[in-house]
Scaffold this motif. Structure first.
Motif, short mmCIF file in Angstrom:
data_model
loop_
_atom_site.label_atom_id
_atom_site.label_comp_id
_atom_site.label_asym_id
_atom_site.label_seq_id
_atom_site.Cartn_x
_atom_site.Cartn_y
_atom_site.Cartn_z
N VAL A 25 43.08 22.86 79.61
CA VAL A 25 41.98 21.95 79.30
C VAL A 25 41.05 21.84 80.51
O VAL A 25 39.82 21.91 80.39
CB VAL A 25 42.52 20.57 78.88
CG1 VAL A 25 41.46 19.50 78.95
CG2 VAL A 25 43.12 20.65 77.49
N CYS A 61 35.34 12.70 79.89
CA CYS A 61 36.63 12.48 79.25
C CYS A 61 37.71 12.26 80.29
O CYS A 61 37.53 12.55 81.47
CB CYS A 61 37.00 13.63 78.31
SG CYS A 61 37.40 15.19 79.11
N ASP A 82 30.95 16.00 65.70
CA ASP A 82 32.14 16.83 65.87
C ASP A 82 32.36 17.69 64.63
O ASP A 82 33.27 17.47 63.84
CB ASP A 82 33.36 15.93 66.12
CG ASP A 82 34.66 16.70 66.29
OD1 ASP A 82 34.62 17.92 66.60
OD2 ASP A 82 35.72 16.09 66.09
N LEU A 86 37.59 18.24 66.06
CA LEU A 86 38.56 18.21 67.16
C LEU A 86 39.13 16.81 67.36
O LEU A 86 40.30 16.66 67.69
CB LEU A 86 37.90 18.69 68.46
CG LEU A 86 37.49 20.16 68.52
CD1 LEU A 86 36.83 20.47 69.84
CD2 LEU A 86 38.68 21.07 68.30
N ILE A 99 41.26 13.41 71.46
CA ILE A 99 41.91 14.59 70.93
C ILE A 99 43.35 14.54 71.41
O ILE A 99 43.59 14.51 72.62
CB ILE A 99 41.25 15.89 71.44
CG1 ILE A 99 39.77 15.94 71.04
CG2 ILE A 99 42.01 17.12 70.92
CD1 ILE A 99 39.00 17.06 71.72
N LEU A 107 44.07 24.53 71.25
CA LEU A 107 42.75 23.94 71.17
C LEU A 107 41.73 25.06 70.99
O LEU A 107 41.81 26.09 71.67
CB LEU A 107 42.47 23.18 72.47
CG LEU A 107 41.25 22.31 72.57
CD1 LEU A 107 41.27 21.20 71.52
CD2 LEU A 107 41.18 21.68 73.96
N PHE A 112 35.78 23.21 71.91
CA PHE A 112 36.03 22.21 72.94
C PHE A 112 34.93 22.24 74.01
O PHE A 112 34.42 21.20 74.43
CB PHE A 112 37.41 22.40 73.56
CG PHE A 112 37.74 21.39 74.61
CD1 PHE A 112 37.95 20.06 74.29
CD2 PHE A 112 37.83 21.76 75.95
CE1 PHE A 112 38.24 19.11 75.26
CE2 PHE A 112 38.13 20.83 76.93
CZ PHE A 112 38.33 19.51 76.58
N LYS A 113 34.56 23.44 74.46
CA LYS A 113 33.50 23.54 75.46
C LYS A 113 32.18 23.02 74.91
O LYS A 113 31.43 22.35 75.64
CB LYS A 113 33.36 24.98 75.96
CG LYS A 113 34.54 25.41 76.82
CD LYS A 113 34.31 26.71 77.55
CE LYS A 113 34.42 27.90 76.66
NZ LYS A 113 34.36 29.18 77.40
#
Length: 137
Positions: A25, A61, A82, A86, A99, A107, A112-113
């Protein structure tokens, strides 16, 4: 650098799938925004390494590891679109979304990016404008 070392230490202390997930992550977050700032916040005796936090014009985050999940909480998640779905936790709040990643789950890296970039854009949009100062008259 101190925060980076604390996050490294936190990851090492976790071991196993939670450490691997947090490392991945973190890598994706830095790919999405090479200028993101890492911090460790909320350091206390019961959590001496604190909580990893990634910020750009405000908190993007946080990354916390629990027994069953690695939880990524987006500070302004409720304001983000979203389309990848996610977000799967903290869905009832007015501000945050999270998440939860469980052992064995993968993931979607590109989604995600994109979500990281959207969170940064929201922070920039919501940041108060800097004062321009007064010009000469």
């Amino acid at each position: 650098m101190a925060a980076t070392h604390l996050i490294d230490e936190r990851t090492r202390s976790l071991g196993g799938w939670r450490a691997e997930t947090l490392v991945e992550v973190r890598r994706l977050i830095h790919e999405a925004d090479p200028d993101i700032m890492e911090e460790c916040k909320w350091i206390k005796p019961s959590n001496p390494l604190g909580v990893p936090v990634w910020s750009h014009a405000g908190i993007v985050c946080t990354g916390e590891a629990y027994k069953q999940v690695v939880k990524l909480t987006f500070a302004r998640g409720a304001s983000l679109v979203d389309p990848w779905r996610l977000f799967n936790a903290s869905l009832d709040g007015n501000t945050r979304r999270a998440i939860d990643i469980r052992e064995g789950e993968v993931l979607d890296a590109e989604a995600f990016k994109a979500l990281i970039k959207a969170a940064i854009a929201e922070n920039l949009r919501s940041s108060p404008p800097k004062s321009q100062g007064r010009g000469r008259t």
